[in-house]
Each structure stands twice: as structure tokens, then as C-alpha cells.
Design a protein around this motif. Structure first.
Motif, PDB file in Angstrom:
ATOM      1  N   ARG A  21      -0.013  -3.792 -12.890  1.00 20.91           N
ATOM      2  CA  ARG A  21       0.508  -4.411 -14.100  1.00 20.91           C
ATOM      3  C   ARG A  21      -0.556  -3.587 -15.140  1.00 20.91           C
ATOM      4  O   ARG A  21       0.148  -3.555 -16.258  1.00 20.91           O
ATOM      5  N   SER A  22      -1.691  -3.297 -14.983  1.00 22.89           N
ATOM      6  CA  SER A  22      -2.387  -2.635 -16.294  1.00 22.89           C
ATOM      7  C   SER A  22      -1.986  -1.367 -16.451  1.00 22.89           C
ATOM      8  O   SER A  22      -2.242  -0.722 -17.706  1.00 22.89           O
ATOM      9  N   ILE A  23      -1.142  -0.579 -15.606  1.00 19.66           N
ATOM     10  CA  ILE A  23      -0.620   0.689 -16.037  1.00 19.66           C
ATOM     11  C   ILE A  23       0.747   0.774 -16.311  1.00 19.66           C
ATOM     12  O   ILE A  23       1.313   1.534 -17.083  1.00 19.66           O
ATOM     13  N   THR A  24       1.568  -0.667 -15.936  1.00 18.38           N
ATOM     14  CA  THR A  24       3.022  -0.465 -16.074  1.00 18.38           C
ATOM     15  C   THR A  24       3.307  -1.464 -17.349  1.00 18.38           C
ATOM     16  O   THR A  24       4.241  -1.384 -18.215  1.00 18.38           O
ATOM     17  N   PHE A  25       2.513  -2.766 -17.395  1.00 20.03           N
ATOM     18  CA  PHE A  25       2.566  -3.713 -18.459  1.00 20.03           C
ATOM     19  C   PHE A  25       3.951  -4.609 -18.410  1.00 20.03           C
ATOM     20  O   PHE A  25       4.544  -5.312 -19.217  1.00 20.03           O
ATOM     21  N   HIS A  26       4.698  -4.400 -17.093  1.00 17.41           N
ATOM     22  CA  HIS A  26       5.793  -4.935 -16.845  1.00 17.41           C
ATOM     23  C   HIS A  26       5.726  -5.700 -15.543  1.00 17.41           C
ATOM     24  O   HIS A  26       5.702  -4.817 -14.415  1.00 17.41           O
ATOM     25  N   ARG A  27       5.992  -6.966 -15.354  1.00 16.77           N
ATOM     26  CA  ARG A  27       5.865  -7.600 -14.222  1.00 16.77           C
ATOM     27  C   ARG A  27       6.849  -6.892 -12.848  1.00 16.77           C
ATOM     28  O   ARG A  27       6.249  -6.460 -11.817  1.00 16.77           O
ATOM     29  N   GLU A  28       7.896  -6.650 -13.426  1.00 17.95           N
ATOM     30  CA  GLU A  28       8.901  -6.236 -12.241  1.00 17.95           C
ATOM     31  C   GLU A  28       8.548  -4.894 -12.068  1.00 17.95           C
ATOM     32  O   GLU A  28       8.613  -4.456 -10.624  1.00 17.95           O
ATOM     33  N   ASP A  29       8.011  -3.895 -12.856  1.00 14.53           N
ATOM     34  CA  ASP A  29       7.639  -2.539 -12.670  1.00 14.53           C
ATOM     35  C   ASP A  29       6.471  -2.316 -11.849  1.00 14.53           C
ATOM     36  O   ASP A  29       6.492  -1.669 -11.101  1.00 14.53           O
ATOM     37  N   ALA A  30       5.638  -3.581 -11.946  1.00 12.75           N
ATOM     38  CA  ALA A  30       4.253  -3.432 -11.278  1.00 12.75           C
ATOM     39  C   ALA A  30       4.633  -3.890  -9.813  1.00 12.75           C
ATOM     40  O   ALA A  30       4.179  -3.216  -8.881  1.00 12.75           O
ATOM     41  N   ASP A  31       5.556  -4.989  -9.501  1.00 13.23           N
ATOM     42  CA  ASP A  31       5.988  -5.407  -8.379  1.00 13.23           C
ATOM     43  C   ASP A  31       6.758  -4.132  -7.364  1.00 13.23           C
ATOM     44  O   ASP A  31       6.297  -3.902  -6.355  1.00 13.23           O
ATOM     45  N   ASP A  32       7.781  -3.350  -8.153  1.00 13.37           N
ATOM     46  CA  ASP A  32       8.334  -2.216  -7.814  1.00 13.37           C
ATOM     47  C   ASP A  32       7.237  -1.294  -7.134  1.00 13.37           C
ATOM     48  O   ASP A  32       7.368  -0.644  -6.200  1.00 13.37           O
ATOM     49  N   LEU A  33       6.345  -0.748  -8.256  1.00 15.66           N
ATOM     50  CA  LEU A  33       5.137   0.146  -7.916  1.00 15.66           C
ATOM     51  C   LEU A  33       4.536  -0.285  -6.600  1.00 15.66           C
ATOM     52  O   LEU A  33       4.291   0.508  -5.856  1.00 15.66           O
ATOM     53  N   VAL A  34       4.080  -1.616  -6.570  1.00 13.64           N
ATOM     54  CA  VAL A  34       3.308  -1.886  -5.398  1.00 13.64           C
ATOM     55  C   VAL A  34       3.888  -1.819  -4.056  1.00 13.64           C
ATOM     56  O   VAL A  34       3.540  -1.427  -3.037  1.00 13.64           O
ATOM     57  N   GLN A  35       5.258  -2.334  -4.294  1.00 16.51           N
ATOM     58  CA  GLN A  35       6.181  -2.032  -3.157  1.00 16.51           C
ATOM     59  C   GLN A  35       6.187  -0.736  -2.531  1.00 16.51           C
ATOM     60  O   GLN A  35       6.482  -0.452  -1.502  1.00 16.51           O
ATOM     61  N   VAL A  36       6.463   0.049  -3.523  1.00 14.86           N
ATOM     62  CA  VAL A  36       6.655   1.647  -3.134  1.00 14.86           C
ATOM     63  C   VAL A  36       5.149   2.179  -2.701  1.00 14.86           C
ATOM     64  O   VAL A  36       5.520   2.767  -1.623  1.00 14.86           O
ATOM     65  N   ALA A  37       4.195   1.860  -3.145  1.00 13.36           N
ATOM     66  CA  ALA A  37       3.079   2.302  -2.754  1.00 13.36           C
ATOM     67  C   ALA A  37       2.501   1.694  -1.200  1.00 13.36           C
ATOM     68  O   ALA A  37       2.163   2.476  -0.264  1.00 13.36           O
ATOM     69  N   VAL A  38       3.089   0.514  -0.912  1.00 13.97           N
ATOM     70  CA  VAL A  38       2.625  -0.201   0.269  1.00 13.97           C
ATOM     71  C   VAL A  38       3.733   0.489   1.359  1.00 13.97           C
ATOM     72  O   VAL A  38       3.275   0.920   2.526  1.00 13.97           O
ATOM     73  N   GLU A  39       4.873   0.742   0.960  1.00 16.14           N
ATOM     74  CA  GLU A  39       5.978   1.503   2.057  1.00 16.14           C
ATOM     75  C   GLU A  39       5.372   2.864   2.325  1.00 16.14           C
ATOM     76  O   GLU A  39       5.272   3.439   3.373  1.00 16.14           O
ATOM     77  N   ARG A  40       4.852   3.781   1.137  1.00 14.97           N
ATOM     78  CA  ARG A  40       4.150   4.967   1.551  1.00 14.97           C
ATOM     79  C   ARG A  40       3.106   4.774   2.238  1.00 14.97           C
ATOM     80  O   ARG A  40       2.908   5.758   3.305  1.00 14.97           O
ATOM     81  N   ALA A  41       2.004   4.051   2.009  1.00 17.25           N
ATOM     82  CA  ALA A  41       0.996   3.740   2.753  1.00 17.25           C
ATOM     83  C   ALA A  41       1.219   3.590   4.594  1.00 17.25           C
ATOM     84  O   ALA A  41       0.784   4.072   5.175  1.00 17.25           O
ATOM     85  N   LEU A  42       2.235   2.535   4.769  1.00 19.64           N
ATOM     86  CA  LEU A  42       2.664   2.122   5.840  1.00 19.64           C
ATOM     87  C   LEU A  42       3.528   3.260   6.624  1.00 19.64           C
ATOM     88  O   LEU A  42       3.285   3.643   7.869  1.00 19.64           O
ATOM     89  N   ILE A 118      -9.041   2.311 -17.708  1.00 17.46           N
ATOM     90  CA  ILE A 118      -9.024   0.843 -18.312  1.00 17.46           C
ATOM     91  C   ILE A 118      -8.669   0.099 -17.038  1.00 17.46           C
ATOM     92  O   ILE A 118      -9.702  -0.840 -16.594  1.00 17.46           O
ATOM     93  N   GLY A 119      -7.605   0.372 -16.492  1.00 21.62           N
ATOM     94  CA  GLY A 119      -7.106  -0.697 -15.197  1.00 21.62           C
ATOM     95  C   GLY A 119      -7.986  -0.472 -14.155  1.00 21.62           C
ATOM     96  O   GLY A 119      -8.375  -1.593 -13.597  1.00 21.62           O
ATOM     97  N   LEU A 120      -8.608   0.547 -13.493  1.00 23.09           N
ATOM     98  CA  LEU A 120      -9.428   0.628 -12.531  1.00 23.09           C
ATOM     99  C   LEU A 120     -10.842  -0.049 -12.832  1.00 23.09           C
ATOM    100  O   LEU A 120     -11.301  -0.625 -12.066  1.00 23.09           O
TER     101      LEU A 120
END
Length: 165
Positions: A21-42, A118-120
Motif C-alpha cells: 500500500r505504501s508503494i502503490t497507494f491503491h488498495r486493489e493494486d496492493a492486494d494484487d501485488l501481494v498476491q503476485v509476490a506470494v505466488e512467486r514465493a510459493l 519510506i514504506g520499508l
């Protein structure tokens, strides 16, 4: 895939979402970004080295996924404020909400590098050393980016206060 690793990743979801959220500023983009990251990690769990910090590895995946997303997007038309921004009009919390919106707006005007640091460091509270590792920059670069980001943020917020007052 270890269920322990899956559980540890699941426990990091609130922090990953906050960073996104701190780097995208949009809830939907943040959720999508986290989903992509978790998928990549798994799917690439064999790349994680046991004994290293899982949170730093996941933050790095989020950062890299965001860079990939930004590079792939074409320039978009100016965004309208999200619908939820109008929820608190006339509410007692309106002043606090306006301040939060002003801070979010000021942060959104910072460069990508400054928003990430700033986000981190300021939003998620990651130690400087870990943040430098996530961003894959030397410690000196991180501290100078943070100093410049804080300075720019203060300037943007003081400009807003002068215009308001």
C-alpha cells in the motif's frame, strides 16, 4: 513445500500488504501485488535459504514485482480518488482523515525510490540494514535516500500547510 514456510508467509501478509500500500497507494493494486509476490514465493520456495530472514526475502519479491508492474504499464490517465475517500465527509474523524490523505498524497508525489524507502523504514519499521538488503542498495545509499525522502516529504507537507493556512 513446507507447510511451516507457507504458515510463515501467511503470517507476513499484513506487513506485505502495508508495504504494498505504501508503494502503490491503491488498495486493489496492493492486494494484487501481494498476491503476485506470494505466488512467486510459493512457486520459487527452493530459492529461499533457510536461516535467512523470510520477511526481507518477501519484501524483495514485492519490490521486484512492483518494478515489473510499473515497467509493464502504459501511462494511465489521472486517477480519480477511490470511492472510500468520500466515506468520512462530515464525520468527526474528517480532520484526521484529511491529514492522512494529505500525507498519502505527499508520499505519492515522491520518487519511486523514496516511496520504497519510506514504506520499508517509516511505515513498516524495518531496520536500516534489512531495508538496504531488500532494496539491494548499500547502507549509505539507503540512509541518504531516507534523508532526502524525509526532507522532500516535509517540504511537500509544509507547502500544503502554507497553502491551507
Amino acid at each position: 513445500m513446507s507447510s511451516v514456510l507457507e504458515n510463515d508467509i501467511a503470517a507476513l501478509l499484513p506487513r506485505l500488504r502495508r508495504f504494498a500500500r505504501s508503494i502503490t497507494f491503491h488498495r486493489e493494486d496492493a492486494d494484487d501485488l501481494v498476491q503476485v509476490a506470494v505466488e512467486r514465493a510459493l512457486t520459487r520456495s527452493e530459492q529461499w535459504e533457510a536461516g535467512t530472514r523470510l520477511d526481507s526475502w518477501m519484501f524483495r519479491i514485492v519490490k521486484n514485482a512492483w518494478i515489473d508492474e510499473v515497467r509493464s504499464r502504459t501511462r494511465r490517465a489521472e486517477l480519480f480518488a477511490p470511492e472510500e475517500e468520500g466515506e468520512h465527509v462530515g464525520d468527526d474523524a474528517a480532520e484526521a482523515h484529511q491529514q492522512r490523505m494529505a500525507i498519502e498524497k505527499a508520499i505519492s508525489l515522491l520518487s519511486e525510490d523514496h516511496r520504497m524507502v519510506i514504506g520499508l523504514v517509516l511505515v513498516d519499521g524495518l531496520p536500516y540494514k534489512e531495508a538496504a538488503e531488500v532494496l539491494e542498495v548499500p547502507m549509505g545509499t539507503l540512509t541518504s535516500r531516507l534523508a532526502r525522502a524525509r526532507e522532500a516529504l516535509q517540504e511537500l507537507l509544509s507547502d500544503r500547510a502554507r497553502m491551507k493556512g
